[in-house]
Design a protein around this motif. Structure first.
Motif, PDB file in Angstrom:
ATOM      1  N   GLU A  45      32.751  34.067  30.589  1.00 26.36           N
ATOM      2  CA  GLU A  45      32.245  33.579  31.950  1.00 26.36           C
ATOM      3  C   GLU A  45      30.853  33.075  31.812  1.00 26.36           C
ATOM      4  OE1 GLU A  45      31.438  35.978  36.266  1.00 26.36           O
ATOM      5  OE2 GLU A  45      31.968  37.028  34.410  1.00 26.36           O
ATOM      6  N   ASP A  46      30.254  33.330  30.770  1.00 22.89           N
ATOM      7  CA  ASP A  46      28.768  32.740  30.680  1.00 22.89           C
ATOM      8  C   ASP A  46      28.867  31.208  30.188  1.00 22.89           C
ATOM      9  OD1 ASP A  46      27.473  35.224  31.332  1.00 22.89           O
ATOM     10  OD2 ASP A  46      27.405  35.940  29.448  1.00 22.89           O
ATOM     11  N   ARG A  47      29.871  31.164  29.400  1.00 24.91           N
ATOM     12  CA  ARG A  47      29.875  29.930  28.702  1.00 24.91           C
ATOM     13  C   ARG A  47      30.744  29.048  29.860  1.00 24.91           C
ATOM     14  NH1 ARG A  47      31.846  32.752  24.019  1.00 24.91           N
ATOM     15  NH2 ARG A  47      34.112  32.633  24.699  1.00 24.91           N
ATOM     16  N   MET A  48      31.348  29.468  30.641  1.00 24.39           N
ATOM     17  CA  MET A  48      31.833  28.739  31.556  1.00 24.39           C
ATOM     18  C   MET A  48      30.761  28.261  32.684  1.00 24.39           C
ATOM     19  SD  MET A  48      34.981  27.690  31.372  1.00 24.39           S
ATOM     20  CE  MET A  48      35.645  27.665  33.018  1.00 24.39           C
ATOM     21  N   ARG A  99      26.699  24.215  34.654  1.00 22.67           N
ATOM     22  CA  ARG A  99      25.485  23.826  34.983  1.00 22.67           C
ATOM     23  C   ARG A  99      25.203  22.423  34.284  1.00 22.67           C
ATOM     24  NH1 ARG A  99      23.203  29.628  33.727  1.00 22.67           N
ATOM     25  NH2 ARG A  99      23.572  30.796  35.926  1.00 22.67           N
ATOM     26  N   LYS A 100      25.713  22.494  33.137  1.00 26.03           N
ATOM     27  CA  LYS A 100      25.359  20.971  32.419  1.00 26.03           C
ATOM     28  C   LYS A 100      25.867  20.060  33.114  1.00 26.03           C
ATOM     29  CE  LYS A 100      24.899  23.074  27.756  1.00 26.03           C
ATOM     30  NZ  LYS A 100      25.502  23.177  26.478  1.00 26.03           N
ATOM     31  N   LEU A 101      27.080  19.904  33.771  1.00 28.63           N
ATOM     32  CA  LEU A 101      27.829  19.218  34.474  1.00 28.63           C
ATOM     33  C   LEU A 101      26.931  18.712  35.783  1.00 28.63           C
ATOM     34  CD1 LEU A 101      31.876  20.068  34.010  1.00 28.63           C
ATOM     35  CD2 LEU A 101      30.602  18.155  32.978  1.00 28.63           C
ATOM     36  N   GLU A 102      26.644  19.715  36.358  1.00 35.29           N
ATOM     37  CA  GLU A 102      25.851  19.415  37.669  1.00 35.29           C
ATOM     38  C   GLU A 102      24.721  18.732  37.159  1.00 35.29           C
ATOM     39  OE1 GLU A 102      25.361  23.399  39.357  1.00 35.29           O
ATOM     40  OE2 GLU A 102      27.289  23.584  40.120  1.00 35.29           O
ATOM     41  N   GLY A 103      23.770  19.256  36.026  1.00 35.43           N
ATOM     42  CA  GLY A 103      22.647  18.412  35.512  1.00 35.43           C
ATOM     43  C   GLY A 103      22.921  17.023  35.500  1.00 35.43           C
ATOM     44  N   LYS A 104      24.035  16.563  34.766  1.00 34.89           N
ATOM     45  CA  LYS A 104      24.441  15.207  34.284  1.00 34.89           C
ATOM     46  C   LYS A 104      24.767  14.512  35.575  1.00 34.89           C
ATOM     47  CE  LYS A 104      26.012  16.147  29.917  1.00 34.89           C
ATOM     48  NZ  LYS A 104      27.440  16.093  29.082  1.00 34.89           N
ATOM     49  N   LYS A 105      25.499  15.145  36.586  1.00 32.70           N
ATOM     50  CA  LYS A 105      25.692  14.635  37.716  1.00 32.70           C
ATOM     51  C   LYS A 105      24.470  14.325  38.654  1.00 32.70           C
ATOM     52  CE  LYS A 105      28.913  15.254  41.781  1.00 32.70           C
ATOM     53  NZ  LYS A 105      29.906  16.235  42.409  1.00 32.70           N
ATOM     54  N   GLN A 127      22.917  39.219  22.440  1.00 30.87           N
ATOM     55  CA  GLN A 127      24.253  39.396  22.761  1.00 30.87           C
ATOM     56  C   GLN A 127      25.002  38.076  22.875  1.00 30.87           C
ATOM     57  OE1 GLN A 127      24.926  41.887  26.127  1.00 30.87           O
ATOM     58  NE2 GLN A 127      27.091  42.048  25.909  1.00 30.87           N
ATOM     59  N   LYS A 128      26.137  38.212  22.276  1.00 28.98           N
ATOM     60  CA  LYS A 128      27.162  36.921  22.205  1.00 28.98           C
ATOM     61  C   LYS A 128      27.629  36.469  23.566  1.00 28.98           C
ATOM     62  CE  LYS A 128      31.230  35.225  19.917  1.00 28.98           C
ATOM     63  NZ  LYS A 128      32.401  35.532  19.162  1.00 28.98           N
ATOM     64  N   ASP A 129      27.404  35.355  23.973  1.00 29.46           N
ATOM     65  CA  ASP A 129      28.037  34.800  25.366  1.00 29.46           C
ATOM     66  C   ASP A 129      29.515  35.237  25.776  1.00 29.46           C
ATOM     67  OD1 ASP A 129      25.501  34.199  25.988  1.00 29.46           O
ATOM     68  OD2 ASP A 129      25.735  31.852  25.356  1.00 29.46           O
ATOM     69  N   THR A 130      29.511  35.824  27.029  1.00 30.74           N
ATOM     70  CA  THR A 130      31.107  35.839  27.106  1.00 30.74           C
ATOM     71  C   THR A 130      31.666  34.615  27.584  1.00 30.74           C
ATOM     72  OG1 THR A 130      30.372  36.537  29.482  1.00 30.74           O
ATOM     73  CG2 THR A 130      30.366  38.354  27.995  1.00 30.74           C
TER      74      THR A 130
END
Length: 257
Positions: free
Chosen positions: A204-207, A212-218, A199-202
């Motif tokens: 909200e899922d993209r946000m 999560r990516k920003l938190e991982g980089k941090k 199913q295509k991401d909504t």
């Protein structure tokens, strides 16, 4: 003689006036309709006419059949009903007097403890009921037509699928006879193809993924800065300890002669 003729003419004129007034009074009697929101089980039209005819002249009766309830040997089931009295005053009196009262009759009767739910329909005429029934009948027809067309579409869809499968099998069989490779087969065995549908991401899922990516980089940047600080701290501690050794050893280091 002429005078007597005039008197008779005058009396005849008065008689015609009186008769016209009485006819007008008769025309003023307007029928009234009462509504029964519940019909006791298996009570027939004849029984209802017999009960309400005791209070006044009943002209027309209509009982709505219960489409969901099955007819039995005891009788037919009805959901609601309308009664038209020849005089609306009697209809009002009946509605007021019998509403929320027991049907009564003999104690052995199955309707003895049943309650009447009656309402007088103000300014309601029998023609309004006919219009309503005609409208409901047309709505039922339209609903039936829609359901039939939907069933036909489903049947045609399944028929087309079945025909397509038959054609596909026929083509595969012909290719096997000709020795040509058949799609989905390896070494004479059929391999089942599994289709994975995602199913295509909504939004909200993209946000959430971006967060999560920003938190991982941090976290990685924090761990890297902590590692650098630890290395710098170890280097400074080693330099400090070597400096103290040089002071207390008089500038001599072990291994020097």
């Amino acid at each position: 003689m002429k005078r007597k003729m005039a008197d008779t003419e005058q009396t005849n004129g008065d008689d015609t006036m009186i008769s016209s007034i009485t006819k007008q009074k008769k025309k003023e009697v307007v029928p009234g309709v009462i509504y029964l929101s519940r019909i006791p089980p298996f009570m027939s039209v004849k029984k209802i006419r017999d009960i309400f005819s005791e209070f006044g002249e009943v002209e027309r009766i209509f009982l709505q059949p219960n489409e969901r309830g099955a007819n039995t040997k005891k009788g037919r089931l009805f959901t609601e009903g309308w009664l038209e009295f020849s005089n609306k005053k009697i209809a009002k009196q009946v509605a007021v007097a019998l509403n929320n009262t027991n049907v009564g009759g003999k104690k052995s009767s199955q309707w003895y403890d049943e309650l009447w739910n009656i309402k007088y329909l103000h300014r309601f005429k029998w023609a309004h009921l006919n219009e309503r029934l005609a409208y409901e009948k047309e709505v039922r027809k339209q609903r039936m037509r829609t359901e039939i067309s939907q069933v036909k579409r489903q049947a045609q869809f399944h028929i087309r699928n079945a025909e397509g499968e038959e054609v596909k099998k026929h083509i595969q069989e012909r290719k096997r006879k000709q020795g040509k490779p058949v799609h989905g087969e390896k070494d004479g065995s059929v391999t089942e193809t599994i289709f994975v549908i995602t199913q295509k991401d909504t939004e909200e899922d993209r946000m959430l993924n971006k967060k999560r990516k920003l938190e991982g980089k941090k976290d990685t940047s924090i761990s890297m800065t902590k590692g650098k600080k630890e290395v710098v701290r170890k280097k400074s501690a080693a330099a400090h300890s070597s400096f103290l050794k040089n002071i207390f050893s008089g500038g001599l280091v072990e291994g020097d002669s």
